[in-house]
Design an enzyme around this catalytic site. Sequence first.
Site, PDB file in Angstrom:
ATOM      1  CB  THR A  12     -42.062 -12.566 -71.819  1.00  0.00           C
ATOM      2  OG1 THR A  12     -43.470 -12.320 -71.715  1.00  0.00           O
ATOM      3  CG2 THR A  12     -41.582 -13.331 -70.611  1.00  0.00           C
ATOM      4  CB  VAL A  15     -42.234  -2.634 -74.658  1.00  0.00           C
ATOM      5  CG1 VAL A  15     -42.031  -1.484 -73.684  1.00  0.00           C
ATOM      6  CG2 VAL A  15     -42.633  -2.087 -76.025  1.00  0.00           C
ATOM      7  NE  ARG A 100     -49.893   5.986 -74.647  1.00  0.00           N
ATOM      8  CZ  ARG A 100     -49.758   5.162 -75.682  1.00  0.00           C
ATOM      9  NH1 ARG A 100     -50.498   5.316 -76.759  1.00  0.00           N
ATOM     10  NH2 ARG A 100     -48.878   4.185 -75.636  1.00  0.00           N
ATOM     11  CB  CYS A 131     -43.646   4.193 -80.587  1.00  0.00           C
ATOM     12  SG  CYS A 131     -44.972   3.330 -81.437  1.00  0.00           S
ATOM     13  CG  HIS A 245     -42.124   3.473 -85.525  1.00  0.00           C
ATOM     14  ND1 HIS A 245     -42.110   2.163 -85.928  1.00  0.00           N
ATOM     15  CD2 HIS A 245     -43.071   3.552 -84.540  1.00  0.00           C
ATOM     16  CE1 HIS A 245     -43.000   1.472 -85.238  1.00  0.00           C
ATOM     17  NE2 HIS A 245     -43.597   2.289 -84.376  1.00  0.00           N
TER      18      HIS A 245
HETATM   19  N1  LIG Z   1     -43.857  -2.280 -79.508  1.00  0.00           N
HETATM   20  C1  LIG Z   1     -43.753  -0.952 -79.491  1.00  0.00           C
HETATM   21  O1  LIG Z   1     -43.045  -0.343 -80.328  1.00  0.00           O
HETATM   22  C2  LIG Z   1     -44.503  -0.159 -78.473  1.00  0.00           C
HETATM   23  C3  LIG Z   1     -44.267   1.216 -78.403  1.00  0.00           C
HETATM   24  C4  LIG Z   1     -44.964   1.984 -77.472  1.00  0.00           C
HETATM   25  C5  LIG Z   1     -45.855   1.377 -76.623  1.00  0.00           C
HETATM   26  N2  LIG Z   1     -46.071   0.035 -76.721  1.00  0.00           N
HETATM   27  C6  LIG Z   1     -47.017  -0.567 -75.777  1.00  0.00           C
HETATM   28  O2  LIG Z   1     -46.281  -1.412 -74.884  1.00  0.00           O
HETATM   29  C7  LIG Z   1     -47.088  -2.500 -74.472  1.00  0.00           C
HETATM   30  C8  LIG Z   1     -46.361  -3.806 -74.761  1.00  0.00           C
HETATM   31  O3  LIG Z   1     -46.174  -3.927 -76.153  1.00  0.00           O
HETATM   32  P1  LIG Z   1     -45.173  -4.998 -76.794  1.00  0.00           P
HETATM   33  O4  LIG Z   1     -44.945  -4.493 -78.168  1.00  0.00           O
HETATM   34  O5  LIG Z   1     -44.025  -5.256 -75.896  1.00  0.00           O
HETATM   35  O6  LIG Z   1     -46.103  -6.305 -76.872  1.00  0.00           O
HETATM   36  P2  LIG Z   1     -45.686  -7.869 -76.901  1.00  0.00           P
HETATM   37  O7  LIG Z   1     -44.322  -8.054 -77.456  1.00  0.00           O
HETATM   38  O8  LIG Z   1     -46.819  -8.544 -77.561  1.00  0.00           O
HETATM   39  O9  LIG Z   1     -45.649  -8.270 -75.360  1.00  0.00           O
HETATM   40  C9  LIG Z   1     -46.812  -8.335 -74.561  1.00  0.00           C
HETATM   41  C10 LIG Z   1     -46.436  -8.688 -73.144  1.00  0.00           C
HETATM   42  O10 LIG Z   1     -47.618  -8.645 -72.357  1.00  0.00           O
HETATM   43  C11 LIG Z   1     -47.739  -9.878 -71.636  1.00  0.00           C
HETATM   44  N3  LIG Z   1     -49.156 -10.169 -71.419  1.00  0.00           N
HETATM   45  C12 LIG Z   1     -50.131 -10.265 -72.340  1.00  0.00           C
HETATM   46  N4  LIG Z   1     -51.319 -10.556 -71.746  1.00  0.00           N
HETATM   47  C13 LIG Z   1     -51.064 -10.642 -70.425  1.00  0.00           C
HETATM   48  C14 LIG Z   1     -51.862 -10.909 -69.277  1.00  0.00           C
HETATM   49  N5  LIG Z   1     -53.184 -11.136 -69.376  1.00  0.00           N
HETATM   50  N6  LIG Z   1     -51.266 -10.930 -68.068  1.00  0.00           N
HETATM   51  C15 LIG Z   1     -49.943 -10.687 -67.960  1.00  0.00           C
HETATM   52  N7  LIG Z   1     -49.131 -10.427 -69.002  1.00  0.00           N
HETATM   53  C16 LIG Z   1     -49.692 -10.395 -70.211  1.00  0.00           C
HETATM   54  C17 LIG Z   1     -47.085 -10.899 -72.540  1.00  0.00           C
HETATM   55  O11 LIG Z   1     -46.744 -12.054 -71.765  1.00  0.00           O
HETATM   56  P3  LIG Z   1     -46.543 -13.509 -72.455  1.00  0.00           P
HETATM   57  O12 LIG Z   1     -45.234 -13.426 -73.193  1.00  0.00           O
HETATM   58  O13 LIG Z   1     -46.503 -14.419 -71.291  1.00  0.00           O
HETATM   59  O14 LIG Z   1     -47.707 -13.695 -73.359  1.00  0.00           O
HETATM   60  C18 LIG Z   1     -45.849 -10.094 -72.985  1.00  0.00           C
HETATM   61  O15 LIG Z   1     -44.891 -10.092 -71.959  1.00  0.00           O
HETATM   62  C19 LIG Z   1     -48.433  -2.332 -75.216  1.00  0.00           C
HETATM   63  O16 LIG Z   1     -49.320  -1.641 -74.378  1.00  0.00           O
HETATM   64  C20 LIG Z   1     -48.051  -1.465 -76.400  1.00  0.00           C
HETATM   65  O17 LIG Z   1     -49.143  -0.708 -76.884  1.00  0.00           O
HETATM   66  C21 LIG Z   1     -45.405  -0.738 -77.609  1.00  0.00           C
END
Ligand SMILES: NC(=O)c1ccc[n+]([C@@H]2O[C@H](COP(=O)([O-])OP(=O)(O)OC[C@H]3O[C@@H](n4cnc5c(N)ncnc54)[C@H](OP(=O)(O)O)[C@@H]3O)[C@@H](O)[C@H]2O)c1
Length: 342
Positions: A12, A15, A100, A131, A245
């Site tokens: 949800t 990413v 990583r 990223c 970015h």
């Molecule tokens: N955003 C970027 O540009 C980017 C780029 C590279 C890497 N990343 C990495 O990708 C990952 C996700 O980032 P995001 O930007 O997609 O974050 P996000 O939009 O905040 O989404 C976080 C996700 O993790 C779930 N979650 C959080 N705590 C949880 C738990 N205890 N058990 C199960 N699910 C849980 C959330 O579920 P709910 O919706 O139910 O809370 C949501 O689906 C991170 O590790 C981030 O560092 C992100």
Amino acid sequence: MRPFNISIVGATGVVGAELTRLLEVSPIPVNRLWLLASRNSAGRQVKFRDEICFVEPLDDIGDLETDIAFLCAGSAVSLEWAPRFAAQGALVIDNSNAFRMDPDVPLVVPQVNPSALSDRPRPGIVANPNCTTIQLVRAVRPLVTALDVHQIILATYQAASGAGRMGIDELRNGTRAALDGSSGPPAARFPVPLPFNVIPQVGDIDSEGGTLEERKLAQETRKILAMPDLRLTSSCVRVPVENGHSEAVYIEFEKPVRLEQVHQLLAQEAGVRLYADGIRKGYPTPRFLANPEDVHVGRVRVNPENPRGLWLWVVADNLQVGAALNALLIAQLAIANRVIEK
Ligand SMILES: NC(=O)c1ccc[n+]([C@@H]2O[C@H](COP(=O)([O-])OP(=O)(O)OC[C@H]3O[C@@H](n4cnc5c(N)ncnc54)[C@H](OP(=O)(O)O)[C@@H]3O)[C@@H](O)[C@H]2O)c1
């Protein structure tokens, strides 16, 4: 190719949602798809190919017989769940920072270091880089391979979506509030309000004045390019852009650099779109980025005061190039290399 059982943890989030969308149109045959998130999202419906999938709480699952587990829910979840999925036989592709720099875990950008995934890694985990790192290494790969590099210096201009769904919401709500003349929500995902602002801090500031984001960029680039002694320093900045970015990259080579050679190297690089005279007009900007699967490079110029210095402006979609697409391409590479079966 046999169909695979796939789990997406954090489905949800921004990413996880992008990954689900890209998987839907990818050639990977899917037998079962588990969409997992926190308890807050239990029961949410997501259409995937011709079926409706229900989001399930990660904490409620047992043995899922997953072939590929994509983890997109932050480092704490990855530290707990990556070893559990791997112990159940899954190949784990982790988007977080948790593994990583583990020497046993390959850190893979398929266009740059595909050979890092020629075999199944011992812990069963493959790491997706940060990223900012992915777009940098994809852009500079042909240059650092052909020419001797003295150092790389860069500044990043990072979008709100890099801080997840809450980051986007905070930018949108705060922008509306500022335009309405109200104070708006207090900053939560960012150190100070991001709307109409520029923040010279991505992540916590350490005792030496740097940030984790800046350290990751240097360490990960060295690991992916297999250049352990590469001099690389950066200043990472958050800007009020929703997604995409940008990076102003300065590469100093050991010898004077010829612009025609640089153009030729970049123009030939698969997945890099060069903006230069006679090739493509103007320069890339994050808001108007066609071909979000590519890394866009413009403003390529030799420093008039130092013929060994080269400037590049590098823009990419952080949710696709910088996260979901890279993870999906790792999965496709693992399938092609039969790493999944081993
Ligand atoms: N955003 C970027 O540009 C980017 C780029 C590279 C890497 N990343 C990495 O990708 C990952 C996700 O980032 P995001 O930007 O997609 O974050 P996000 O939009 O905040 O989404 C976080 C996700 O993790 C779930 N979650 C959080 N705590 C949880 C738990 N205890 N058990 C199960 N699910 C849980 C959330 O579920 P709910 O919706 O139910 O809370 C949501 O689906 C991170 O590790 C981030 O560092 C992100």
